[in-house]
Design a protein around this motif. Structure first.
Motif, mmCIF file in Angstrom:
data_model
loop_
_atom_site.group_PDB
_atom_site.id
_atom_site.type_symbol
_atom_site.label_atom_id
_atom_site.label_comp_id
_atom_site.label_asym_id
_atom_site.label_seq_id
_atom_site.Cartn_x
_atom_site.Cartn_y
_atom_site.Cartn_z
ATOM 1 N N MET A 1 0.618 -0.997 -0.189
ATOM 2 C CA MET A 1 -0.106 -0.154 0.167
ATOM 3 C C MET A 1 0.771 1.358 -0.199
ATOM 4 S SD MET A 1 -3.348 -0.715 2.520
ATOM 5 C CE MET A 1 -2.299 -1.869 3.273
ATOM 6 N N GLN B 1 -2.359 6.898 8.023
ATOM 7 C CA GLN B 1 -2.497 5.471 6.545
ATOM 8 C C GLN B 1 -4.040 4.964 7.142
ATOM 9 O OE1 GLN B 1 -1.593 2.598 9.835
ATOM 10 N NE2 GLN B 1 -1.626 4.113 11.068
ATOM 11 N N HIS B 2 -4.831 6.032 7.374
ATOM 12 C CA HIS B 2 -6.742 5.994 7.270
ATOM 13 C C HIS B 2 -7.145 5.456 6.201
ATOM 14 C CE1 HIS B 2 -5.731 5.130 11.665
ATOM 15 N NE2 HIS B 2 -5.805 3.765 11.221
ATOM 16 N N ASP C 1 -9.477 2.063 5.239
ATOM 17 C CA ASP C 1 -8.323 1.666 6.485
ATOM 18 C C ASP C 1 -8.092 -0.212 6.373
ATOM 19 O OD1 ASP C 1 -7.717 0.588 9.580
ATOM 20 O OD2 ASP C 1 -9.385 2.122 9.865
ATOM 21 N N LYS C 2 -6.562 0.047 6.709
ATOM 22 C CA LYS C 2 -6.403 -1.220 6.600
ATOM 23 C C LYS C 2 -7.814 -2.515 7.490
ATOM 24 C CE LYS C 2 -2.075 -0.471 6.352
ATOM 25 N NZ LYS C 2 -0.434 -1.072 7.270
ATOM 26 N N LEU D 1 -9.970 -4.383 4.957
ATOM 27 C CA LEU D 1 -10.058 -5.544 3.955
ATOM 28 C C LEU D 1 -9.921 -7.020 4.762
ATOM 29 C CD1 LEU D 1 -5.656 -4.825 3.530
ATOM 30 C CD2 LEU D 1 -7.597 -4.557 2.233
ATOM 31 N N ASP E 1 1.757 -12.191 9.052
ATOM 32 C CA ASP E 1 1.829 -10.611 8.405
ATOM 33 C C ASP E 1 1.617 -10.686 6.645
ATOM 34 O OD1 ASP E 1 4.877 -10.625 7.908
ATOM 35 O OD2 ASP E 1 4.312 -9.080 8.477
ATOM 36 N N ALA F 1 -5.358 -11.231 0.881
ATOM 37 C CA ALA F 1 -6.295 -10.299 0.969
ATOM 38 C C ALA F 1 -7.547 -9.653 -0.176
ATOM 39 C CB ALA F 1 -5.426 -9.608 0.861
ATOM 40 N N LEU G 1 -10.372 -5.950 -1.647
ATOM 41 C CA LEU G 1 -11.017 -4.558 -1.319
ATOM 42 C C LEU G 1 -11.733 -4.721 -2.233
ATOM 43 C CD1 LEU G 1 -10.529 -1.685 -0.029
ATOM 44 C CD2 LEU G 1 -8.217 -1.369 -1.306
ATOM 45 N N THR H 1 -3.777 3.144 -4.999
ATOM 46 C CA THR H 1 -4.276 1.573 -4.319
ATOM 47 C C THR H 1 -3.597 0.682 -3.851
ATOM 48 O OG1 THR H 1 -6.319 2.246 -5.776
ATOM 49 C CG2 THR H 1 -5.997 0.236 -4.227
#
Length: 368
Positions: free
Chosen positions: A163, A171-172, A176-177, A180, A226, A230, A232, A254
């Motif tokens: 990202m 970061q948001h 926002d993560k 995901l 991590d 994922a 979105l 994105t």
């Protein structure tokens, strides 16, 4: 170099452009480097002929698998490639009979049509139109089709998908993560059969290695870390806007992978200042080749664009709105388009097979 100014030019870019003039942005590093704005008496896309490698091109992706690759249900069709990214399209009517694993790079699937699920090492993740599904390099997976056909745009990058840094936005911004979605563990019902052999097709440097297991390979019962598959959806993407200034496309970034940028154009309010430019300004894509895949909505910057089409504008050639779109935008307050932009630092090479799905006169449509 220091800021300079000559002739008839407004003080603020993209605002108060003198009647009858056309703003042309000449910049470096996408939209983040040094830049000047040239004010012309004619649209820089008003050409009557283009010959050569920089000619803008357009393709109908919904026709690609039909016209080029009969086996596209399981094998994606390579449309174009650069050193930074490869772009594929895949149309599927049924669930894959085998699993695949990409050892060449990360993949981002964008779902244009259909519903179903990705069955992966990390569990099962449903998909629907408007989904991005990010699959890390080396992940084993297959797709299940619920209601076909499913049409996927696939972005493959040798560098890891990340990202982008949001800078002062924090970061948001954009999403926002927390939105995901991760896969859910658990075997699918069709995997209950015992005594079957299962194939995994592993791609490396464009070649396939076939591995056969006497057991079901999706046997993971737990994981942590991590690095995972994922999802979105574009409805969770929140564009950054300004009421008094038309922001550059880079604010919609994105994902990023080395010299590849993936951006999302989602429905958003237009600038409310009557003097502000509403449509994308003319620019010549210096330092990046630009691809746009049109997913849905009304693509207000130009006519003749339909969902499922893809355009390529190489670096060095001008790109911008059709002249009539500038006037039409003045009465609009919102956009309704959803599109995906893929930019490459190194030039794209289009596969010859794509000619069967090409819109031949696209390059001349800018002056109409």
């Amino acid at each position: 170099m220091y800021l300079n100014k000559r002739g008839k030019a407004p003080n603020q870019a993209h605002v108060g452009i003198p009647e009858g003039l056309y703003e042309d942005e000449h910049g470096r590093d996408g939209f983040a480097g040094p830049v000047s704005h040239l004010y012309r008496t004619h649209p820089p896309t008003g050409w009557v002929q283009i010959d050569g490698a920089l000619k803008p091109r357009a393709f109908v992706c919904t026709q690609v698998s039909i016209t080029t690759t009969p086996s596209a249900a399981t094998t994606p069709t390579l449309m174009m490639q650069s050193r930074d990214v490869r772009l594929y399209v895949r149309s599927s009517m049924e669930t894959m009979a085998h699993f695949v694993r990409n050892a060449d790079g990360d993949e981002v699937y964008f779902v244009h049509q259909g519903t179903g699920a990705f069955e992966t090492d990390y569990g099962t993740l449903s998909y629907e139109p408007g989904d991005y599904v990010v699959i890390p390099k080396g992940t084993t997976y297959r797709t299940h089709v619920d209601a076909g056909p499913s049409l996927f745009l696939i972005v493959e990058t040798p560098e890891r998908i990340l990202m982008p840094d949001r800078g002062p936005l924090g970061q948001h911004a954009l999403f926002d993560k927390g939105v995901l979605v991760a896969p859910e563990l658990g075997l699918v019902e069709s995997a209950a059969d015992q005594g079957l052999e299962w194939e995994v097709h592993i791609k490396r440097q464009g070649e396939t290695t076939r591995v056969v297991y006497p057991f079901y390979p999706m046997d993971v019962v737990g994981w942590k870390g991590d690095l995972w598959v994922a999802k979105l959806n574009v409805r969770d993407f929140r564009p950054v806007t300004s009421p008094r200034y038309h922001l550059p496309p880079s604010v919609h970034a994105t994902f990023q992978a080395g010299g590849c940028l993936i951006s999302t154009f989602a429905p958003r309010p237009l600038e409310s200042d009557p003097e502000a430019l509403h449509v994308p300004f003319y620019h010549r894509n210096t330092d990046y080749d630009e691809v746009l895949f049109y997913h849905q909505g009304d693509f207000f910057s130009r006519a003749g664009i339909r969902p499922g089409m893809l355009t390529l504008h190489p670096q060095g050639i001008h790109h911008g709105p059709q002249p009539q779109a500038v006037q039409a935008s003045k009465g609009k307050t919102h956009t309704s388009e959803v599109a995906v932009m893929i930019e490459s630092k190194t030039p794209f090479t289009v596969r010859p097979e794509m000619e069967a799905a090409e819109i031949v006169d696209y390059a001349l449509s800018w002056s109409r």
